[in-house]
Enzyme design. Sequence first.
Site, PDB file in Angstrom:
ATOM      1  N   LYS A  90      10.205  33.536  22.363  1.00  0.00           N
ATOM      2  CA  LYS A  90       9.577  32.402  23.323  1.00  0.00           C
ATOM      3  C   LYS A  90       9.641  33.274  24.833  1.00  0.00           C
ATOM      4  O   LYS A  90      10.502  34.065  25.154  1.00  0.00           O
ATOM      5  CB  LYS A  90      10.552  31.261  23.410  1.00  0.00           C
ATOM      6  CG  LYS A  90       9.654  30.318  24.212  1.00  0.00           C
ATOM      7  CD  LYS A  90      10.549  28.756  23.971  1.00  0.00           C
ATOM      8  CE  LYS A  90       9.687  27.882  24.786  1.00  0.00           C
ATOM      9  NZ  LYS A  90      10.065  26.473  24.798  1.00  0.00           N
ATOM     10  N   ASN A 126       0.517  20.710  22.888  1.00  0.00           N
ATOM     11  CA  ASN A 126       1.840  20.875  23.830  1.00  0.00           C
ATOM     12  C   ASN A 126       1.916  20.995  25.378  1.00  0.00           C
ATOM     13  O   ASN A 126       0.856  21.587  25.634  1.00  0.00           O
ATOM     14  CB  ASN A 126       2.672  21.985  23.226  1.00  0.00           C
ATOM     15  CG  ASN A 126       2.253  23.360  23.820  1.00  0.00           C
ATOM     16  OD1 ASN A 126       2.749  23.754  24.880  1.00  0.00           O
ATOM     17  ND2 ASN A 126       1.495  24.045  22.792  1.00  0.00           N
ATOM     18  N   ASN A 185       2.275  37.504  28.366  1.00  0.00           N
ATOM     19  CA  ASN A 185       1.784  36.057  28.298  1.00  0.00           C
ATOM     20  C   ASN A 185       0.842  35.873  29.571  1.00  0.00           C
ATOM     21  O   ASN A 185       1.132  35.534  30.628  1.00  0.00           O
ATOM     22  CB  ASN A 185       2.714  34.979  28.464  1.00  0.00           C
ATOM     23  CG  ASN A 185       2.315  33.556  27.970  1.00  0.00           C
ATOM     24  OD1 ASN A 185       0.923  33.352  28.314  1.00  0.00           O
ATOM     25  ND2 ASN A 185       3.144  32.819  27.973  1.00  0.00           N
ATOM     26  N   PHE A 186      -0.549  36.513  29.270  1.00  0.00           N
ATOM     27  CA  PHE A 186      -1.672  36.227  30.077  1.00  0.00           C
ATOM     28  C   PHE A 186      -2.420  35.060  29.954  1.00  0.00           C
ATOM     29  O   PHE A 186      -3.444  34.959  30.368  1.00  0.00           O
ATOM     30  CB  PHE A 186      -2.571  37.526  30.174  1.00  0.00           C
ATOM     31  CG  PHE A 186      -1.874  38.659  30.769  1.00  0.00           C
ATOM     32  CD1 PHE A 186      -1.311  38.670  31.896  1.00  0.00           C
ATOM     33  CD2 PHE A 186      -2.018  40.008  29.998  1.00  0.00           C
ATOM     34  CE1 PHE A 186      -0.710  39.889  32.537  1.00  0.00           C
ATOM     35  CE2 PHE A 186      -1.336  40.936  30.469  1.00  0.00           C
ATOM     36  CZ  PHE A 186      -0.886  40.962  31.898  1.00  0.00           C
ATOM     37  N   SER A 187      -1.818  33.899  29.141  1.00  0.00           N
ATOM     38  CA  SER A 187      -2.680  33.017  28.532  1.00  0.00           C
ATOM     39  C   SER A 187      -2.032  31.606  28.526  1.00  0.00           C
ATOM     40  O   SER A 187      -2.846  30.825  28.134  1.00  0.00           O
ATOM     41  CB  SER A 187      -2.858  33.420  27.172  1.00  0.00           C
ATOM     42  OG  SER A 187      -1.837  33.796  26.598  1.00  0.00           O
ATOM     43  N   CYS A 188      -0.953  31.407  28.980  1.00  0.00           N
ATOM     44  CA  CYS A 188      -0.276  29.915  28.696  1.00  0.00           C
ATOM     45  C   CYS A 188      -1.351  29.081  29.622  1.00  0.00           C
ATOM     46  O   CYS A 188      -1.543  29.618  30.951  1.00  0.00           O
ATOM     47  CB  CYS A 188       1.034  29.827  29.581  1.00  0.00           C
ATOM     48  SG  CYS A 188       1.882  28.152  29.476  1.00  0.00           S
ATOM     49  N   LYS A 226      -1.803  39.069  25.592  1.00  0.00           N
ATOM     50  CA  LYS A 226      -1.992  37.683  24.865  1.00  0.00           C
ATOM     51  C   LYS A 226      -3.227  37.221  25.779  1.00  0.00           C
ATOM     52  O   LYS A 226      -3.006  36.779  26.964  1.00  0.00           O
ATOM     53  CB  LYS A 226      -0.799  36.992  24.648  1.00  0.00           C
ATOM     54  CG  LYS A 226      -1.227  35.827  23.675  1.00  0.00           C
ATOM     55  CD  LYS A 226       0.238  35.053  23.460  1.00  0.00           C
ATOM     56  CE  LYS A 226      -0.136  33.979  22.214  1.00  0.00           C
ATOM     57  NZ  LYS A 226       1.183  33.034  22.216  1.00  0.00           N
ATOM     58  N   ASN A 253      -4.278  32.419  22.492  1.00  0.00           N
ATOM     59  CA  ASN A 253      -3.161  31.225  22.888  1.00  0.00           C
ATOM     60  C   ASN A 253      -4.057  29.828  22.653  1.00  0.00           C
ATOM     61  O   ASN A 253      -5.186  29.787  22.505  1.00  0.00           O
ATOM     62  CB  ASN A 253      -2.779  31.597  24.303  1.00  0.00           C
ATOM     63  CG  ASN A 253      -1.327  31.010  24.418  1.00  0.00           C
ATOM     64  OD1 ASN A 253      -1.081  29.921  23.883  1.00  0.00           O
ATOM     65  ND2 ASN A 253      -0.596  31.704  25.253  1.00  0.00           N
TER      66      ASN A 253
END
Length: 424
Positions: A90, A126, A185-188, A226, A253
Amino acid sequence: MASLTSPSQITGEISRLRFPKLRRSTHPNRRVGFMVFASAEGVKPEPDLSVTVNGLKMPNPFVIGSGPPGTNYTVMKRAFDEGWGAVIAKTVSLDAAKVVNVTPRYARLRAGANGSVKGQIIGWENIELISDRPLETMLKEFKQLKKEYPDRILIASIMEEYNKAAWEELIERVEETGVDALEINFSCPHGMPERKMGAAVGKDCALLEETCGWINEKATIPVWGKMTPNVTEISEPARVALKSGCEGVSAINTITSVMGIDLKTLRPEPCVEGYSTPGGYSCKAVHPIALAKVMQIAQMMKSEFNLNEYSLSGIGGVETGGDAAEFILLGANTVQVCTGVMMHGYGVVKKLCDELKEFMRKHDFSSIEDFRGYSLQFFTTHTDLVQRQQEAIRQRKAVKKGLQSDKDWTGDGFVKETESMVSN
């Protein structure tokens, strides 16, 4: 009789080269794979699911996607024990104190009228943020996992604010644990966009290029970017990430969504104290969208990059081996599963492997590389489709035999014209 070689008997030196930069030589680099040798004549060996991605050897292409299934040591250990090819933890950042999650944080869409409670789950939303556990705790668990599973691939997912020093510190501290690669994580799609985190960077190619530059200047292990699907053309940020030094990209994502409105209370879901916020959509319903995005990235990579040096990880609605085969046919090296694990458990990897092997047997594929990217050749433009169909119709008409009506009689070659109308 087939002879089996156990994982403990097989070792291989894995290159720590990162294109175009050299990787550190002190990092653990023994990888294990499963091999089956058939000695009996006429007996075909089992399809080989092992893959080597950016110099990292995995026993199969199935990867735990970053999210709840990689939230702590216990569940990541479980994933390795069940046989997953790799685990992406995570997402972590420097200051977990800034991460505050709420409950409920999930909402589900079921098939049937008004999302019948008895219907199959086809969509999952989510509003969960990245890890809220202290970074030091996560780092200790990464170290422990690499100590216990030195031959398995552990990938850290990381995300930071728009701050070069913060990115450098985070990368240095994470790499010290011995993880094999980084997924950025370029995508949340939700949470902390005001801090220029997640999709706030992934949707802005200028920010993305600068941030990738910082990351790849510091990192000494492979880096995957991502990608967010919440853009007009996903191949554009993917191109920027690769040109800025990333060895691979992951896609997709989750998709920005509002799961629904409760028609009794008139409140959006998931409902937290009467309110909600748009979240990330995943599960079976996003699979066709994810396939299209992966196809677009793969076509770009095929035309502009050396596919032996760069990698693509497909994500989105994978619950069967067939779902995974589709991503691989479109050019993916690996396939990530997150929501599918939350719904079906870590043991689903055995089913995924069995079903992917069955697909490979059916088509006589012996390895993943035998069919990776095979279906890309069958995509074209709508204009080309029209031309192809018109040509096909012309050819079918040209080969028609026999006179079609009385007006076609000529009197020349009378016997031949009569014979052309006789049924065999």
